[in-house]
Design a protein around this motif. Structure first.
Motif, short mmCIF file in Angstrom:
data_model
loop_
_atom_site.label_atom_id
_atom_site.label_comp_id
_atom_site.label_asym_id
_atom_site.label_seq_id
_atom_site.Cartn_x
_atom_site.Cartn_y
_atom_site.Cartn_z
N ALA A 42 0.83 -1.21 0.00
CA ALA A 42 0.00 0.00 0.00
C ALA A 42 0.87 1.26 0.00
O ALA A 42 0.58 2.21 -0.73
N LEU A 43 1.93 1.26 0.79
CA LEU A 43 2.83 2.42 0.80
C LEU A 43 3.51 2.60 -0.55
O LEU A 43 3.63 3.73 -1.04
N LEU A 44 3.92 1.52 -1.18
CA LEU A 44 4.56 1.60 -2.49
C LEU A 44 3.59 2.16 -3.52
O LEU A 44 3.95 3.04 -4.31
N TYR A 45 2.36 1.68 -3.52
CA TYR A 45 1.35 2.18 -4.46
C TYR A 45 1.12 3.67 -4.26
O TYR A 45 1.09 4.45 -5.22
N ARG A 46 0.96 4.09 -3.01
CA ARG A 46 0.69 5.50 -2.73
C ARG A 46 1.90 6.37 -3.08
O ARG A 46 1.73 7.49 -3.57
N PHE A 47 3.10 5.87 -2.88
CA PHE A 47 4.31 6.61 -3.24
C PHE A 47 4.40 6.79 -4.75
O PHE A 47 4.70 7.88 -5.25
N GLN A 48 4.13 5.72 -5.50
CA GLN A 48 4.22 5.79 -6.95
C GLN A 48 3.16 6.68 -7.57
O GLN A 48 3.34 7.19 -8.68
N HIS A 49 2.05 6.90 -6.88
CA HIS A 49 0.98 7.76 -7.38
C HIS A 49 0.96 9.12 -6.70
O HIS A 49 -0.04 9.83 -6.76
N ASP A 50 2.08 9.49 -6.07
CA ASP A 50 2.25 10.81 -5.42
C ASP A 50 1.12 11.15 -4.46
O ASP A 50 0.64 12.27 -4.42
N GLN A 51 0.68 10.16 -3.70
CA GLN A 51 -0.33 10.38 -2.67
C GLN A 51 0.36 10.45 -1.32
O GLN A 51 1.45 9.90 -1.15
N PRO A 52 -0.25 11.12 -0.34
CA PRO A 52 0.36 11.13 1.00
C PRO A 52 0.44 9.71 1.56
O PRO A 52 -0.51 8.93 1.44
N LEU A 53 1.57 9.38 2.16
CA LEU A 53 1.80 8.00 2.58
C LEU A 53 0.97 7.58 3.78
O LEU A 53 0.50 6.45 3.85
N ARG A 54 0.81 8.46 4.75
CA ARG A 54 0.16 8.06 5.99
C ARG A 54 -1.26 8.58 6.14
O ARG A 54 -2.03 8.05 6.92
N VAL A 55 -1.63 9.60 5.41
CA VAL A 55 -2.95 10.20 5.56
C VAL A 55 -3.97 9.34 4.83
O VAL A 55 -3.85 9.09 3.63
N GLY A 56 -4.96 8.85 5.53
CA GLY A 56 -6.01 8.04 4.94
C GLY A 56 -5.62 6.63 4.58
O GLY A 56 -6.29 5.97 3.80
N LEU A 57 -4.53 6.13 5.16
CA LEU A 57 -4.06 4.79 4.81
C LEU A 57 -5.02 3.70 5.26
O LEU A 57 -5.26 2.74 4.55
N LYS A 58 -5.62 3.85 6.43
CA LYS A 58 -6.55 2.84 6.92
C LYS A 58 -7.78 2.75 6.01
O LYS A 58 -8.20 1.65 5.64
N ALA A 59 -8.31 3.88 5.63
CA ALA A 59 -9.47 3.87 4.71
C ALA A 59 -9.09 3.30 3.35
O ALA A 59 -9.85 2.57 2.73
N PHE A 60 -7.87 3.60 2.90
CA PHE A 60 -7.38 3.08 1.63
C PHE A 60 -7.32 1.56 1.66
O PHE A 60 -7.75 0.88 0.72
N LEU A 61 -6.82 1.00 2.75
CA LEU A 61 -6.70 -0.45 2.87
C LEU A 61 -8.06 -1.12 3.01
O LEU A 61 -8.29 -2.20 2.48
N LYS A 62 -8.98 -0.48 3.72
CA LYS A 62 -10.30 -1.07 3.91
C LYS A 62 -11.10 -1.04 2.60
O LYS A 62 -11.93 -1.90 2.37
N ALA A 63 -10.82 -0.08 1.74
CA ALA A 63 -11.52 0.01 0.46
C ALA A 63 -11.01 -1.01 -0.54
O ALA A 63 -11.71 -1.33 -1.51
N ALA A 64 -9.83 -1.53 -0.33
CA ALA A 64 -9.23 -2.47 -1.30
C ALA A 64 -9.87 -3.83 -1.23
O ALA A 64 -10.46 -4.28 -0.35
#
Length: 64
Positions: A42-64
């Motif tokens: 998840a961190l790698l994906y967010r880094f590659q798409h220029d998204q903030p690494l820690r902000v909204g990570l829990k919601a991002f993982l739950k949506a996957a």
């Protein structure tokens, strides 16, 4: 980032404050390893798409 911040965030994302949903040492090890792998991906994906690494990570993982 300090290790305490990482541990707290990781426990918060994967509900690590309570019991894990598995029984037995091997299964608990697999659960923890799988959670770490998912977190890293998840961190790698967010880094590659220029998204903030820690902000909204829990919601991002739950949506996957």
């Amino acid at each position: 980032m300090a290790i305490e911040n990482f541990n707290e965030q990781f426990k918060g994302i994967f509900d690590g404050h309570g019991q894990v949903p598995t029984k037995g040492l091997r299964n608990n090890q697999r659960f923890a390893l799988g959670a770490i792998l998912l977190y890293q991906l998840a961190l790698l994906y967010r880094f590659q798409h220029d998204q903030p690494l820690r902000v909204g990570l829990k919601a991002f993982l739950k949506a996957a």
